[in-house]
Scaffold this motif. Structure first.
Motif, short mmCIF file in Angstrom:
data_model
loop_
_atom_site.label_atom_id
_atom_site.label_comp_id
_atom_site.label_asym_id
_atom_site.label_seq_id
_atom_site.Cartn_x
_atom_site.Cartn_y
_atom_site.Cartn_z
N ALA A 126 -26.71 21.71 51.37
CA ALA A 126 -26.00 20.43 51.37
C ALA A 126 -26.99 19.28 51.55
O ALA A 126 -26.86 18.23 50.92
N ALA A 127 -28.01 19.51 52.39
CA ALA A 127 -28.98 18.45 52.67
C ALA A 127 -29.83 18.09 51.45
O ALA A 127 -30.48 17.05 51.41
N MET A 128 -29.82 18.98 50.43
CA MET A 128 -30.61 18.66 49.23
C MET A 128 -29.97 17.55 48.42
O MET A 128 -30.65 16.78 47.78
N VAL A 129 -28.62 17.50 48.42
CA VAL A 129 -27.96 16.52 47.55
C VAL A 129 -27.24 15.41 48.30
O VAL A 129 -27.13 14.29 47.80
N ALA A 130 -26.73 15.72 49.51
CA ALA A 130 -25.88 14.74 50.21
C ALA A 130 -26.57 13.38 50.38
O ALA A 130 -25.94 12.34 50.13
N PRO A 131 -27.85 13.31 50.79
CA PRO A 131 -28.48 11.99 50.95
C PRO A 131 -28.49 11.18 49.66
O PRO A 131 -28.34 9.95 49.69
N ILE A 132 -28.64 11.86 48.52
CA ILE A 132 -28.67 11.14 47.24
C ILE A 132 -27.32 10.47 47.00
O ILE A 132 -27.25 9.28 46.66
N PHE A 133 -26.24 11.27 47.20
CA PHE A 133 -24.91 10.71 46.99
C PHE A 133 -24.63 9.60 48.01
O PHE A 133 -24.05 8.56 47.67
N ALA A 134 -25.06 9.82 49.26
CA ALA A 134 -24.80 8.83 50.32
C ALA A 134 -25.45 7.49 49.98
O ALA A 134 -24.82 6.45 50.07
N SER A 135 -26.71 7.54 49.54
CA SER A 135 -27.39 6.28 49.25
C SER A 135 -26.77 5.62 48.02
O SER A 135 -26.71 4.40 47.92
N ARG A 136 -26.25 6.47 47.06
CA ARG A 136 -25.63 5.88 45.88
C ARG A 136 -24.35 5.13 46.27
O ARG A 136 -24.00 4.13 45.68
N MET A 137 -23.64 5.68 47.29
CA MET A 137 -22.40 5.04 47.70
C MET A 137 -22.64 3.99 48.79
O MET A 137 -21.72 3.31 49.21
N GLY A 138 -23.88 3.92 49.25
CA GLY A 138 -24.22 2.93 50.27
C GLY A 138 -23.64 3.23 51.64
O GLY A 138 -23.24 2.33 52.35
N ILE A 139 -23.52 4.53 51.97
CA ILE A 139 -23.03 4.87 53.30
C ILE A 139 -24.06 5.72 54.02
O ILE A 139 -25.01 6.23 53.40
N ARG A 140 -23.84 5.91 55.33
CA ARG A 140 -24.78 6.69 56.12
C ARG A 140 -24.42 8.16 56.04
O ARG A 140 -23.26 8.54 56.04
N ASN A 141 -25.44 9.01 55.95
CA ASN A 141 -25.21 10.46 55.85
C ASN A 141 -25.46 11.09 57.20
O ASN A 141 -26.59 11.26 57.62
#
Lengths: 258, 321
Positions: free
Chosen positions: A222-237
């Motif tokens: 999960a940690a491989m992709v979640a930060p990418i999606f989080a930064s794309r949505m502008g939220i904190r992971n």
């Protein structure tokens, strides 16, 4: 038989079948290990049949007063020969491409086009065991199998057959997010997700596999992709796996009213 | 658009039902009528689900459906059952026709078997020690001893049925090996035909040299027309198989091999039936106490029968040459 070069197939041990109704489905092809085990089982069964007959012959011989007569030896040899050359074909015809050993390992012989086995082909593939067996212990058969994409031995090639796996599988379970997403958590996600369909599918696949993974592995993936999606949505992971679960929940909630 | 969970929830009952029907029997035609038509209907709707899910669902569900479709397909289209009329027309028509079509392979196979056989006989008869140089002496003596008695009283009950059993198994093995090793570009068939021809010739020659030629001849003449011919036919099928691998006429080797498979099947099944007949004769008639002249007459009749069968069976009326 030229294989139609429609499109590139992934390198995998599956064979695609197209039925007369134009339904396409995939069979996993059986590898050497499984087939060797099935062969050993069949070999033991043949041996057991022979031993049973031998015991009968011995008891009959003892009753007559002769330990084991030549007559029973002759009979045993004939039974041995029948088992050697007809055992496989008889079963494969009676059980639609299966012998007891194959049945135990969920194997089935079908034609390379996925059609049911025909009598003549069954006879051919089992006679060719004499060639596959050479020089000993199916050495040639195993080498030929290893070089073929569908794990066919010489007998399969002559008869136009392959051995497939028909293992029963469990239907996919429904996805549950535990604990259920709270409105507060969901409200932190944007209404329109900036994710492609492939990405959503990958997330769904991850969530379905989650229970089969260890907690550490789950977190790592999960940690491989979640930060990418989080930064794309502008939220904190904060919690990667949880974030992916929330994204999936939002995606399916958006899909439902349609 | 339905999500995967919704598809599963809606269709699962049908999938489960199909799974139960399919698990009940190896082939659907063992089941009752309503189950068969129900299974067919479920299979068709499953095909639709499969297309839908392949586009929209995760691989584990697709794998489940693929597997179920495969099992339903195997059950719906069961293996070809054994039919007596088809087998009968194979024996009365297709086998002799195929053999005539492949006469050149039969001729080559005969030559590869009979010439070494003749050489074996001549060597064993006229060259001292030739046979014992090649075959183990104990085996040769055993054979000579076996034929020393003759069959005037028939073989003792069971005394030699062990031998008959051994030879049936041995000779069927020889025939099928002559065929199967043809897959090695025909070389295996060539080897086994020559090897077995030489072997049989040497043994016959040795026993004759020991003075029991009449006995072995009388014994072998009964089943010989079937057994030796079957070995040659099996060898011819092996040569046909090897030939199709070498001369492919623009196809792939595998494609060429598959194209010749129907002919090969007919030849081998025909040979197997001949071997079965030979085994019956070898077990009951050859060792019987019938006087040798009767056996010779019967052997001549058998040979004529086999020859006539190969030459004339399955010819269409009016077209026979």
């Amino acid at each position: 038989m030229a294989e139609p070069a429609r499109r590139l197939q992934p390198i995998d041990t599956t064979a695609e079948i197209e039925t007369p109704e134009h339904v396409r489905f995939h069979y996993p092809v059986a590898g050497p290990a499984r087939r060797v085990v099935a062969w050993v089982l069949d070999w033991l069964i043949r041996g057991a049949i022979l031993v049973v007959f031998a015991i009968f012959a011995l008891m009959g011989g003892l009753a007559v007063g002769d330990a084991i007569s030549d007559l029973s030896v002759g009979l045993l040899l004939v039974i041995h020969f029948l088992l050697e050359w007809t055992y496989y074909t008889l079963w494969e015809i009676a059980w639609n491409g299966r012998t007891p050993g194959k049945r135990a390992l969920d194997l089935r012989v079908v034609s390379v086009h996925g059609h049911p086995l025909r009598i003549g082909d069954s006879f051919l593939r089992n006679l060719l065991r004499a060639a596959d067996f050479l020089p000993l212990g199916y050495a040639i058969g195993l080498v030929v199998m290893a070089r073929d994409g569908r794990f066919r031995r010489l007998g399969d090639m002559v008869a136009g057959t392959m051995v497939i796996v028909e293992e029963r599988r469990a239907v996919a379970t429904t996805l549950r997010i535990d604990p259920p997403p709270t409105p507060k958590e969901l409200s932190s996600l944007p209404q329109r997700l900036p994710l492609s369909g492939d990405e959503l599918e990958a997330i769904e696949l991850f969530l379905r596999r989650k229970n089969g993974l260890g907690p550490a592995r789950e977190e790592e993936l999960a940690a491989m992709v979640a930060p990418i999606f989080a930064s794309r949505m502008g939220i904190r992971n904060k919690d990667s796996a949880r974030l992916l679960a929330l994204i999936h929940a939002r995606a399916s909630e958006r899909r439902r009213p349609l | 658009m339905k999500s995967q969970d919704e598809i599963v929830a809606a269709r699962q009952v049908d999938w489960r039902e199909l799974e139960t029907i399919v698990s009940r029997a190896e082939a659907l035609h063992h089941l009752d009528g309503p189950s068969i038509s129900r299974a067919a209907a479920l299979y068709r709707s499953l095909s639709g689900d499969l297309v839908l899910c392949r586009a929209r669902c995760t691989p584990d569900l697709v794998a489940y459906l693929d597997n179920l479709a495969g099992r339903a397909h195997s059950a719906l289209y069961g293996a070809e059952p054994f039919r007596i009329p088809a087998f009968w027309s194979l024996l009365t028509r297709d086998f002799p026709r195929t053999l005539r079509k492949n006469a050149s392979f039969f001729a080559l196979s005969s030559a590869l078997f009979l010439i070494p056989c003749a050489i074996g006989i001549v060597l064993a008869l006229f060259v001292p020690d030739a046979a014992s140089q090649i075959l183990p002496r104990s085996m040769l003596d055993g054979m000579a001893d076996m034929y020393s008695k003759g069959f005037d009283e028939g073989r003792g009950e069971g005394a030699d049925s062990a031998m008959a059993g051994f030879y049936v198994r041995n000779n069927v093995g020889i025939a099928f090996r002559c065929f199967a090793t043809g897959i090695f570009f025909g070389l295996g068939s060539v080897f086994y035909l020559i090897y077995n021809g030489l072997n049989i010739g040497m043994v016959t020659g040795w026993v004759t040299a020991a003075g029991f030629g009449r006995n072995i001849g009388t014994f072998m003449c009964g089943h010989g027309p079937f057994e030796l011919t079957a070995i040659v036919v099996a060898g011819a099928a092996g040569l046909r198989m090897g030939y199709s691998l070498v001369i492919t006429r623009g196809r792939t080797r595998l494609g060429s091999l598959r194209e010749s498979a129907p002919d090969i099947v007919r030849l081998v099944v025909g040979a197997a039936v001949m071997l079965l007949i030979a085994a019956g004769i070898e077990g009951f008639w050859s060792p019987s106490g019938a006087p040798p002249p009767v056996k010779w007459t019967v052997a001549a009749l058998f040979s004529l029968l086999v020859t006539a069968y190969f030459l004339f069976a399955g010819r269409e009326r009016g077209r026979a040459r």
